[in-house]
Design a protein around this motif. Sequence first.
Motif, PDB file in Angstrom:
ATOM      1  N   PRO A  65     -13.391   8.982   6.385  1.00 28.23           N
ATOM      2  CA  PRO A  65     -13.413   8.598   7.691  1.00 28.23           C
ATOM      3  C   PRO A  65     -13.180  10.670   8.614  1.00 28.23           C
ATOM      4  N   ARG A  66     -13.782   9.856   9.732  1.00 30.44           N
ATOM      5  CA  ARG A  66     -13.991  11.362  11.039  1.00 30.44           C
ATOM      6  C   ARG A  66     -12.835  11.380  11.282  1.00 30.44           C
ATOM      7  N   PRO A  67     -11.903  13.057  11.141  1.00 29.65           N
ATOM      8  CA  PRO A  67     -10.583  13.126  11.381  1.00 29.65           C
ATOM      9  C   PRO A  67     -10.508  12.981  12.968  1.00 29.65           C
ATOM     10  N   GLN A  68     -11.143  13.144  14.236  1.00 30.62           N
ATOM     11  CA  GLN A  68     -10.913  12.583  15.370  1.00 30.62           C
ATOM     12  C   GLN A  68     -11.019  11.068  15.627  1.00 30.62           C
ATOM     13  N   ASP A  69     -11.579  10.283  14.776  1.00 22.49           N
ATOM     14  CA  ASP A  69     -11.165   9.336  15.578  1.00 22.49           C
ATOM     15  C   ASP A  69      -9.655   9.268  14.350  1.00 22.49           C
ATOM     16  N   ILE A  70      -9.188   9.506  13.062  1.00 24.03           N
ATOM     17  CA  ILE A  70      -8.214   8.598  13.108  1.00 24.03           C
ATOM     18  C   ILE A  70      -6.905   9.589  13.410  1.00 24.03           C
ATOM     19  N   VAL A  71      -7.146  10.753  14.352  1.00 18.44           N
ATOM     20  CA  VAL A  71      -6.141  11.448  15.363  1.00 18.44           C
ATOM     21  C   VAL A  71      -6.305  10.503  16.809  1.00 18.44           C
ATOM     22  N   ILE A  72      -6.937   9.750  17.151  1.00 17.63           N
ATOM     23  CA  ILE A  72      -7.144   8.740  18.415  1.00 17.63           C
ATOM     24  C   ILE A  72      -6.859   7.811  17.836  1.00 17.63           C
ATOM     25  N   GLY A  73      -6.321   7.249  17.069  1.00 14.63           N
ATOM     26  CA  GLY A  73      -6.328   6.399  16.955  1.00 14.63           C
ATOM     27  C   GLY A  73      -4.729   6.622  16.626  1.00 14.63           C
ATOM     28  N   LEU A  74      -4.283   7.780  15.795  1.00 13.45           N
ATOM     29  CA  LEU A  74      -3.218   7.729  16.110  1.00 13.45           C
ATOM     30  C   LEU A  74      -1.765   8.156  17.035  1.00 13.45           C
ATOM     31  N   TRP A  75      -2.701   8.756  18.127  1.00 17.32           N
ATOM     32  CA  TRP A  75      -2.530   8.716  19.589  1.00 17.32           C
ATOM     33  C   TRP A  75      -1.727   7.498  19.888  1.00 17.32           C
ATOM     34  N   GLN A  76      -3.387   6.976  19.729  1.00  8.27           N
ATOM     35  CA  GLN A  76      -3.089   5.084  20.800  1.00  8.27           C
ATOM     36  C   GLN A  76      -2.084   4.867  20.741  1.00  8.27           C
ATOM     37  N   ARG A  77      -1.936   4.543  19.037  1.00  9.01           N
ATOM     38  CA  ARG A  77      -0.424   4.200  18.615  1.00  9.01           C
ATOM     39  C   ARG A  77       0.596   4.866  18.987  1.00  9.01           C
ATOM     40  N   ALA A  78       1.299   6.016  19.049  1.00 13.88           N
ATOM     41  CA  ALA A  78       2.357   7.118  19.276  1.00 13.88           C
ATOM     42  C   ALA A  78       2.388   6.708  21.384  1.00 13.88           C
ATOM     43  N   ILE A  79       1.008   6.443  21.919  1.00 10.66           N
ATOM     44  CA  ILE A  79       1.241   5.906  23.177  1.00 10.66           C
ATOM     45  C   ILE A  79       1.991   4.197  23.564  1.00 10.66           C
ATOM     46  N   ILE A  80       1.358   3.766  22.953  1.00  8.42           N
ATOM     47  CA  ILE A  80       2.154   2.742  22.785  1.00  8.42           C
ATOM     48  C   ILE A  80       3.700   2.213  22.495  1.00  8.42           C
ATOM     49  N   PHE A  81       3.759   3.202  21.557  1.00  6.46           N
ATOM     50  CA  PHE A  81       5.899   2.986  20.772  1.00  6.46           C
ATOM     51  C   PHE A  81       5.954   3.943  22.087  1.00  6.46           C
ATOM     52  N   LEU A  82       5.721   4.631  22.535  1.00  7.66           N
ATOM     53  CA  LEU A  82       6.504   5.377  23.499  1.00  7.66           C
ATOM     54  C   LEU A  82       6.456   4.754  24.803  1.00  7.66           C
ATOM     55  N   LYS A  83       5.814   4.008  24.859  1.00  2.11           N
ATOM     56  CA  LYS A  83       5.427   3.214  26.467  1.00  2.11           C
ATOM     57  C   LYS A  83       6.331   1.200  26.026  1.00  2.11           C
ATOM     58  N   ARG A  84       6.441   1.322  24.419  1.00  2.00           N
ATOM     59  CA  ARG A  84       7.290   0.060  24.884  1.00  2.00           C
ATOM     60  C   ARG A  84       8.831   0.535  24.927  1.00  2.00           C
ATOM     61  N   PRO A  96       7.982   9.560  13.792  1.00  2.00           N
ATOM     62  CA  PRO A  96       7.095  10.169  12.868  1.00  2.00           C
ATOM     63  C   PRO A  96       6.941   8.963  11.747  1.00  2.00           C
ATOM     64  N   GLN A  97       7.531   8.414  11.417  1.00  2.00           N
ATOM     65  CA  GLN A  97       7.618   7.777   9.990  1.00  2.00           C
ATOM     66  C   GLN A  97       6.939   6.316  11.045  1.00  2.00           C
ATOM     67  N   ILE A  98       6.384   5.847  11.856  1.00  2.00           N
ATOM     68  CA  ILE A  98       5.506   4.796  12.208  1.00  2.00           C
ATOM     69  C   ILE A  98       3.923   5.205  12.419  1.00  2.00           C
ATOM     70  N   LEU A  99       4.627   6.489  13.135  1.00  2.00           N
ATOM     71  CA  LEU A  99       3.097   6.923  12.993  1.00  2.00           C
ATOM     72  C   LEU A  99       2.402   7.883  11.623  1.00  2.00           C
ATOM     73  N   ALA A 122      13.824  -9.430  22.573  1.00  2.00           N
ATOM     74  CA  ALA A 122      13.219  -8.757  22.650  1.00  2.00           C
ATOM     75  C   ALA A 122      12.295  -7.940  22.269  1.00  2.00           C
ATOM     76  N   ALA A 123      12.670  -7.065  20.978  1.00  2.00           N
ATOM     77  CA  ALA A 123      11.716  -6.715  19.904  1.00  2.00           C
ATOM     78  C   ALA A 123      12.825  -5.963  19.413  1.00  2.00           C
ATOM     79  N   ARG A 124      12.162  -6.044  18.074  1.00  2.00           N
ATOM     80  CA  ARG A 124      13.564  -5.718  16.929  1.00  2.00           C
ATOM     81  C   ARG A 124      13.797  -4.351  17.013  1.00  2.00           C
ATOM     82  N   GLU A 125      13.555  -3.137  16.798  1.00  2.00           N
ATOM     83  CA  GLU A 125      14.036  -1.412  17.519  1.00  2.00           C
ATOM     84  C   GLU A 125      14.953  -2.298  18.030  1.00  2.00           C
ATOM     85  N   VAL A 126      14.907  -3.091  18.872  1.00  2.00           N
ATOM     86  CA  VAL A 126      16.506  -2.925  20.231  1.00  2.00           C
ATOM     87  C   VAL A 126      17.639  -3.401  19.449  1.00  2.00           C
TER      88      VAL A 126
END
Lengths: 86, 618
Positions: free
Chosen positions: B438-457, B290-293, B519-523
């Motif tokens: 900004p169009r809400p969809q664009d922001i939502v898509i951007g956040l979604w992509q970020r969430a996926i990247i973070f969870l993948k990490r 949530p904080q990252i998003l 490897a990554a700071r969160e570690v």
Amino acid sequence: MRLTDLPLRQPAYVDLIDWNALSASDGQRLREFGLCEGASVEALHHGGLLGRGPIACKVGRMTVAMRRNHAAAITVRTGPTEEEDA
Amino acid sequence: MTGLPLIALVGNPNAGKSALFNALTGARQKLGNYPGVTVERKAGRFSLSDGRPIELVDLPGTYSLNPTSPDEQVTRDVILGKQQGERLPDALVVVVDASNLDNHLRFALELIALGLPTVVALNMVDLATRDGLELDAAILSRELGVPVISTVAVRKRGLDHLRTELESMLDGSAGKVRASTDQLDFDGLRKEARRIARAAIVRETPSRRMTAAVDRVLLHPVAGFVILLALLFVMFQAVFSWAAAPADMMEGWVTALGETVTAILPPGILHDFLLQGVVGGVGAVVVFLPQILILFFFILMLEATGYMARAAFLMDALMARVGLSGRAFIPLLSSFACAVPGIMATRTIADSKDRLTTILIAPLMTCSARLPVYGLIIAAFIPARSVGPGIGLQGLVLFLLYVAGIVGAMVAAWALRLTVTKGQSGGFLMEMPKYQWPRPQDIVIGLWQRAIIFLKRAGTIILMTNIILWVLASFPQAPAGMRQSEYSIAGRIAGGIHVLVEPIGFNRDISLALLPSMAAREVAVSAIATVYAIDAGDDEDAMNRTLGERLQGRWSLATALAFLAWFVFAPQCISTIAVTRRETNGWKWPMFMIGYLFALAYAAAGLTYWTAVALGLG
Ligand SMILES: Nc1nc2c(ncn2[C@@H]2O[C@H](COP(=O)(O)OP(=O)(O)O)[C@@H](O)[C@H]2O)c(=O)[nH]1
Ligand SMILES: [Mg+2]
């Protein structure tokens, strides 16, 4: 007068640009922004809380920001632009 | 590669090429790289009305065919058929901003003169209307000698028409190309563009220019600056206050998952592995989603509204003092989210030394991967007190950590500019785009992509590092009376590191977390969580305390503060190092970056620790 001295929100046009005072790539970028002799310009904002920051000006329909050293190379005259269809 | 017809989107920056690209291709996109250069190739597919598939590339924006930066070079080479790894496009879609015709038409004329089949997308007609301009696409088409289609990329208007036009173009039934502008020089093109723009503008009613009015406030030397600072401050407060509820909820899920593991599995090694290595470790990081998003939400909004360029304008005077361009502020601000896209965004900086300096200081901007570390330590050691109306102490400390990173970056830039990247500053020349809601969809898509990247990490690099750490920290088994985290292999390695970092107040827990968190700071967070879980073993009481509570019992405030100071500077992220190597074409600069940042981190942590101890916080 130089673009740096142009009062804010006063319609003016470019009289002369000292291309030699600009690097080749900066000169090109200014041209691409539409700056050329005869183009209409209007200074909109002077930036910089501490010291002298960049200048935002309207060039044609575009708003562009440049530093004062660039603006100093541009001589302007107040009044509506003279360049009608050449 | 595919044998599909290739169509390239070209035009000035901010004409709406990417918006058009997204509207046409939807989700069918592929990101790659052009060989030899570090410019992204963004390609996708769409179908014509008869179902024929087409490949579409979104080229970097440029103002002319005379490139001044690496990505502009690619655009030029692609449309001249000279780019390695790309075939000559079968047709061009030249995207022009209807509200800035004079300027965009000049480049359009240059492109049309190349003689490739061309369609002009007269984009942003909605903004032109907002500005009181009424345009006639038919006149424009007649003057340019190529089809002109009015579009509003973000509303998907005009797309069908554009597809139909491309269809007849590829069939060869259209596409009479006029080459009369061939001989014109830059000035000639400009005049011609101006003439055509005048002809195409059928009505111009003066209208209230929203952008100019807003800029009066936002670019005001004092008010604008105060607003910028306030915005950043609100952003960091929000990261804590808005995230509290969802983060608690996720923490609940992680705990529940751990209990499920305990309930299902018999005590033993598998149980321990899952509970301590996977759920405990990765879970400790995932709760920071949530904080990252929230952070990304602010950055996406700043970009999409057009405010980012204003921030660059406001910051230029300050940036100039340390030998940087205001333009560098944009990659630096995106580095608050993550240094990797930040470093890639430096490609728009034309001056190579400006660019290198910006790359070298980008890791000092507090990226979102530090949030888990800061969040954990702040929540554990800084009381959640209010220090003024709407100002929480925790948010304030976080804000100060960000400020420390920024100040560190500015000092570093200044020092670098006097030494290794010495030279004349490249200056600041930049277009200020119009404001947009900004169009809400664009922001939502951007956040979604970020969430996926973070969870993948979390599911890959963080999980893997943590599993290795769990194994190293679990074996060999400590005899009774000795602490597992000290007796194990990891503990012994940490013992070696401990000797180096003891002077700056780091305890053994931190020493143990430092290596895997390369490897990554969160570690750092997941590693500490795992080790504590292992040490707690079957002790119910210990397991029921949160990670923060356990830290409070084992770390002094001085140590906690030194740990925070370390993370402001330490270059602990493999991805950043890799992208720096790629963007600077070699190991020299990434090595330099690692060296100077570790030196800074060590000094900062040491100073913090010694000061804190002197103040009696040890
Ligand atoms: N109102 C409006 N905004 C647009 C239109 N097309 C693009 N935009 C917005 O303009 C900005 C720049 O567009 P982008 O596609 O990134 O431009 P590019 O630099 O050419 O790729 C973005 O904020 C878009 O959402 C349009 O037709 N109408
Ligand atoms: Mg784009």
